[in-house]
Write a protein that holds these residues in place. Structure first.
Motif, PDB file in Angstrom:
ATOM      1  N   PRO A  13       6.813   1.816 -14.845  1.00 19.09           N
ATOM      2  CA  PRO A  13       6.328   2.461 -13.614  1.00 19.09           C
ATOM      3  C   PRO A  13       7.445   2.647 -12.589  1.00 19.09           C
ATOM      4  O   PRO A  13       8.453   1.931 -12.626  1.00 19.09           O
ATOM      5  CB  PRO A  13       5.270   1.491 -13.072  1.00 19.09           C
ATOM      6  CG  PRO A  13       5.212   0.350 -14.002  1.00 19.09           C
ATOM      7  CD  PRO A  13       6.283   0.470 -15.024  1.00 19.09           C
ATOM      8  N   SER A  15       8.128   3.386  -8.250  1.00 17.42           N
ATOM      9  CA  SER A  15       7.492   3.462  -6.933  1.00 17.42           C
ATOM     10  C   SER A  15       8.527   3.926  -5.921  1.00 17.42           C
ATOM     11  O   SER A  15       9.730   3.717  -6.101  1.00 17.42           O
ATOM     12  CB  SER A  15       6.899   2.117  -6.532  1.00 17.42           C
ATOM     13  OG  SER A  15       7.893   1.216  -6.143  1.00 17.42           O
ATOM     14  N   GLU A  17       8.813   4.670  -1.500  1.00 19.90           N
ATOM     15  CA  GLU A  17       8.265   4.837  -0.151  1.00 19.90           C
ATOM     16  C   GLU A  17       8.638   6.236   0.328  1.00 19.90           C
ATOM     17  O   GLU A  17       9.828   6.572   0.410  1.00 19.90           O
ATOM     18  CB  GLU A  17       8.851   3.786   0.800  1.00 19.90           C
ATOM     19  CG  GLU A  17       8.277   3.878   2.196  1.00 19.90           C
ATOM     20  CD  GLU A  17       8.920   2.874   3.149  1.00 19.90           C
ATOM     21  OE1 GLU A  17       9.574   1.924   2.675  1.00 19.90           O
ATOM     22  OE2 GLU A  17       8.771   3.064   4.366  1.00 19.90           O
ATOM     23  N   ARG A  92       3.968   4.074   0.319  1.00 15.42           N
ATOM     24  CA  ARG A  92       4.689   3.856  -0.942  1.00 15.42           C
ATOM     25  C   ARG A  92       3.772   4.268  -2.084  1.00 15.42           C
ATOM     26  O   ARG A  92       2.664   3.762  -2.185  1.00 15.42           O
ATOM     27  CB  ARG A  92       5.088   2.386  -1.083  1.00 15.42           C
ATOM     28  CG  ARG A  92       5.757   2.051  -2.425  1.00 15.42           C
ATOM     29  CD  ARG A  92       6.316   0.647  -2.433  1.00 15.42           C
ATOM     30  NE  ARG A  92       7.521   0.553  -1.617  1.00 15.42           N
ATOM     31  CZ  ARG A  92       8.755   0.856  -2.058  1.00 15.42           C
ATOM     32  NH1 ARG A  92       8.925   1.293  -3.299  1.00 15.42           N
ATOM     33  NH2 ARG A  92       9.785   0.743  -1.268  1.00 15.42           N
ATOM     34  N   LEU A  94       2.926   4.721  -6.184  1.00 15.26           N
ATOM     35  CA  LEU A  94       3.232   4.099  -7.474  1.00 15.26           C
ATOM     36  C   LEU A  94       2.874   5.098  -8.568  1.00 15.26           C
ATOM     37  O   LEU A  94       1.774   5.665  -8.562  1.00 15.26           O
ATOM     38  CB  LEU A  94       2.404   2.822  -7.640  1.00 15.26           C
ATOM     39  CG  LEU A  94       2.536   2.124  -8.991  1.00 15.26           C
ATOM     40  CD1 LEU A  94       3.936   1.531  -9.171  1.00 15.26           C
ATOM     41  CD2 LEU A  94       1.486   1.022  -9.140  1.00 15.26           C
ATOM     42  N   SER A  96       2.430   5.576 -12.595  1.00 12.49           N
ATOM     43  CA  SER A  96       2.319   4.894 -13.882  1.00 12.49           C
ATOM     44  C   SER A  96       2.107   5.946 -14.966  1.00 12.49           C
ATOM     45  O   SER A  96       1.631   7.052 -14.694  1.00 12.49           O
ATOM     46  CB  SER A  96       1.167   3.884 -13.870  1.00 12.49           C
ATOM     47  OG  SER A  96      -0.030   4.517 -13.481  1.00 12.49           O
ATOM     48  N   SER A 114      -0.753   6.558  -7.447  1.00 14.35           N
ATOM     49  CA  SER A 114      -1.648   5.851  -6.526  1.00 14.35           C
ATOM     50  C   SER A 114      -0.908   5.539  -5.231  1.00 14.35           C
ATOM     51  O   SER A 114       0.328   5.598  -5.174  1.00 14.35           O
ATOM     52  CB  SER A 114      -2.174   4.568  -7.166  1.00 14.35           C
ATOM     53  OG  SER A 114      -1.097   3.705  -7.472  1.00 14.35           O
ATOM     54  N   SER A 115      -1.696   5.230  -4.206  1.00 12.94           N
ATOM     55  CA  SER A 115      -1.105   4.888  -2.901  1.00 12.94           C
ATOM     56  C   SER A 115      -1.857   3.679  -2.361  1.00 12.94           C
ATOM     57  O   SER A 115      -2.891   3.301  -2.910  1.00 12.94           O
ATOM     58  CB  SER A 115      -1.264   6.074  -1.937  1.00 12.94           C
ATOM     59  OG  SER A 115      -2.615   6.163  -1.497  1.00 12.94           O
TER      60      SER A 115
END
Lengths: 132, 128
Positions: A13, A15, A17, A92, A94, A96, A114-115
């Motif tokens: 994954p 991530s 910001e 931020r 993410l 996946s 996603s957040s």
């Protein structure tokens, strides 16, 4: 094709910001200066609680999840994404991903973004093609 | 603006050269580090959306849209040095509840006039 790319395999994954600086840079490089990305009041007029990032910025960031594979033996044949919920500036995200199909020299990767506010802000698929 | 009147319209073609500077600016704007970008064989898949800024698209002029879906289909990957002839078409405009739904497509062809990529977008706008 590497045996690492099997149905159900999870990708590493990523991530990020999404800062106001990134949003500004994306606005500059894309020419998309829609005020909903830069001004809370304008975003509120459109029904958002605060300014939101460009959908295409989410899509650009999400595609980076397959970059480790691209320098191996694949190129990207197809990429699609549905933008389901907004990402607010400063959040931020993410990303996946998992392998959803391996067939005929192609690998299909399902990606989800996603957040902190929403468990799913975007979802899509990347189809990777083996170099012939 | 009556966007429906533009249904079926196609922009004039614009030639776009893929340069290292363009790729680096895009990478910096999407939070990608310089080294990772240097290692890429081809440009990132969502990069063609920045071509919109080089093109005159009358039905988008001064309008504000919400981006709902995006699909890129590649016949060939794009690399630094490629020269692409790009057009944008407004394929359909539908009214759905309080929204106008625009289906539009950016396509890029190479110097041999072969299709390199298609970028289909679904945009929403509150109906006036």
């Amino acid at each position: 094709m590497s045996s690492a790319y099997q149905f159900g395999s999870l990708l590493e994954p990523i991530s990020l910001e999404v800062t106001e600086e990134i949003i500004k840079r994306y606005g500059d490089v894309s020419g998309d200066h829609n005020p909903i990305h830069f001004d809370d009041n304008e975003a509120k007029k459109r029904g958002f609680s605060a300014k939101i990032i460009h959908g295409m910025l989410s899509m650009a960031i999400a595609s980076k999840i397959v970059e480790p594979l691209l320098n191996d033996s694949f190129w990207i044949k197809q990429y699609n994404m549905k933008f389901i919920k907004p990402v607010f500036a400063g959040e931020r995200i993410l990303v996946s991903g998992s392998v959803s199909l391996v067939q005929d020299g192609q690998v299909l990767i399902h990606v989800q973004v996603s957040s902190p506010t929403y468990p799913q802000v975007a979802k899509g698929e990347l189809c990777l093609q083996v170099y012939k | 603006m009556n966007i429906k009147q533009w249904e079926g319209a196609v922009t004039l073609p614009v030639s776009i050269k893929i340069t290292k500077e363009l790729l680096m600016a895009y990478a910096a704007a999407t939070g990608t580090d310089h080294t990772a970008t240097e290692e890429l064989k081809h440009v990132p898949p969502a990069l063609p959306m920045i071509f919109y800024q080089y093109m005159s698209v009358p039905w988008l002029d001064g309008q504000s849209f919400i981006h709902k879906e995006q699909t890129f289909v590649y016949e060939y990957p794009i690399s630094i040095g490629d020269l692409l002839q790009c057009t944008i078409s407004l394929n359909s405009v539908e009214k759905r509840r309080q929204f106008l739904v625009l289906h539009q497509e950016l396509i890029g062809k190479n110097e041999q006039n072969q299709m390199v990529f298609s970028a289909k977008s679904i945009l929403l706008k509150e109906a006036e």
